[in-house]
Design an enzyme around this catalytic site. Structure first.
Site, PDB file in Angstrom:
ATOM      1  N   ILE A 155      49.436  44.901  42.287  1.00 18.80           N
ATOM      2  CA  ILE A 155      49.243  43.629  41.613  1.00 18.80           C
ATOM      3  C   ILE A 155      47.993  43.310  41.226  1.00 18.80           C
ATOM      4  O   ILE A 155      47.654  42.636  40.332  1.00 18.80           O
ATOM      5  CB  ILE A 155      50.119  42.686  42.025  1.00 18.80           C
ATOM      6  CG1 ILE A 155      49.847  42.064  43.132  1.00 18.80           C
ATOM      7  CG2 ILE A 155      51.747  42.931  42.035  1.00 18.80           C
ATOM      8  CD1 ILE A 155      50.199  40.679  43.907  1.00 18.80           C
ATOM      9  N   ASP A 156      47.154  43.819  42.236  1.00 18.39           N
ATOM     10  CA  ASP A 156      45.540  42.976  42.084  1.00 18.39           C
ATOM     11  C   ASP A 156      44.977  43.796  41.025  1.00 18.39           C
ATOM     12  O   ASP A 156      43.857  43.391  40.611  1.00 18.39           O
ATOM     13  CB  ASP A 156      45.041  43.271  43.282  1.00 18.39           C
ATOM     14  CG  ASP A 156      45.800  42.887  44.475  1.00 18.39           C
ATOM     15  OD1 ASP A 156      46.533  41.852  44.326  1.00 18.39           O
ATOM     16  OD2 ASP A 156      45.573  43.289  45.765  1.00 18.39           O
TER      17      ASP A 156
END
Ligand code: F6P
Length: 375
Positions: A155-156
């Protein structure tokens, strides 16, 4: 968009590997099951290979008996395209090169992992992970003479060389939706709402969701901030007649003395978390506004994957299997210029990608009058 791979029979080229090992590693995110579905479908339907799904990343390879299952075309059912989490399980602990032992020491257990892969008769390993996982899996491959292909997820969105990774789009969507929900309640109560989002050391989620969700202030670790400037910006909005403000803060933003804000978790792990509450109090003190803080946390990792995550997951999964068919290993699939490509893993694990302070999204945000607390 996806390049074709030349001559293959239904069973694949004669010299092709016949058993693919597949694992998910690191923190989960939406879209992992869509990758698994794509890999299994392509491997079985396209080449007639077998796929062994390893449980809980490299943990499954450290256990005896080895924890894995043969994946069949039932995995290709529509459900996996739409579901979050990973049907294989995962871990973001237990680096086999420095495995945490009960007595607090670290042990190199890499040989056990390599032995398990050989024992299963795996010809090629496909690992779905972030930069940390890719570095570990690559090292295992080099040490054990394994054929390895990586698929980026996090997700980063901090993996260099790919514009996006599986899970990022959904996380941004979740954070954007949170701002959509916070804005009306902020306006109803004359409040400043602070939304703390994930992203480890990168501000990609905060920046993208902040723009898409109409934030007034975005604080990211890449841009040092001053609280007086944040407060002045909120004051200006108020002078213009605005009765609310939305502040997005990335979890890795340091506190007022420059320290990261951590939480110690059970088992000794530390994770970012808590900067939102610190800043909420400071904003209330400096502006006199009523503040409320929402820490979005792991909500960003769940939910149905967006269409974009499903599409990228599918393209990555197919391409990874095709790379195996071509005998091209030590590579990671990546997304660049509207297409799936592959790059040497050495490049992928070199440097994490941070927000470009001069980049187009920062310029867009500044153009919209969003404050980063720096000017
Ligand atoms: O790397 C993904 C991520 O969700 C980060 O954004 C966050 O800092 C971290 O993982 C949380 O880790 P855990 O799942 O161990 O709480």
């Amino acid at each position: 968009m996806i390049e074709t791979i030349g001559e293959q029979t239904a069973q694949g080229p004669k010299s092709s590997p016949r058993i693919i090992g597949l694992l998910t590693s690191g923190g989960d995110c939406a879209g992992l099951n869509a990758v698994i579905r794509a890999v299994v479908t392509r491997a079985i339907e396209g080449y007639g290979w077998r796929v062994f799904g390893i449980h809980q990343g490299t943990m499954g390879l450290l256990r005896r008996p080895i924890e894995f299952e043969e994946l069949d075309l039932r995995v290709s059912g529509a459900g996996n395209l739409r579901s979050a989490g990973t049907i294989l399980g995962t871990t973001n602990k237990g680096n086999p090169f420095a495995f945490p032992m009960p007595d607090g020491t670290r042990l190199d257990r890499s040989a056990e992992v390599i032995a398990a892969i050989h024992e299963l008769g795996i010809d090629a390993l496909i690992g779905i992970g972030g930069d940390g996982s890719h570095a570990i899996l690559r090292r295992l491959a080099q040490q054990g003479g394994l054929n390895f292909v990586g698929i980026p997820k996090t997700i980063d969105n901090d993996i260099g060389v790919t514009e996006t990774s599986v899970g990022y789009d959904t996380a941004v969507m979740v954070a954007t939706e949170a701002l959509d929900r916070l804005q009306p309640t902020a306006a109803s109560h004359d409040r400043v709402m602070i939304l703390e989002v994930m992203g480890r050391d990168a501000g990609h989620i905060a920046l993208a969701a902040g723009i898409a969700g109409g934030a007034d202030v975005i604080l990211i670790p890449e841009i040092p901030y001053e609280m007086d400037k944040v407060a002045a910006h909120i004051g200006r909005l108020r002078n213009r007649g605005r009765n609310f403000a939305l502040v997005v803060v990335a979890e890795a933003v340091p506190n007022l003395t420059g320290q990261s804000v951590w939480q110690r978790q059970t088992g000794g792990a530390t994770t970012y978390g808590g900067i939102g509450h610190i800043l909420g109090t400071v904003i209330a003190d400096l502006t006199g506004a009523e503040t409320r803080v929402t820490v979005l946390g792991h909500v960003q990792r769940g939910g149905q994957p967006t269409w974009n995550d499903r599409l990228i997951a599918s393209a990555f999964g197919v391409r990874a299997v095709d790379l195996v068919a071509e005998g091209r290993f030590d590579r990671m699939v990546a997304w660049q210029n509207r297409r799936v490509i592959d790059v040497p893993l050495s490049e992928a694990v070199q440097a994490p990608s941070r927000v470009d302070r001069e980049g187009v999204l920062i310029r867009t945000a500044r153009g919209l009058g969003i404050s980063f607390g720096d000017i």
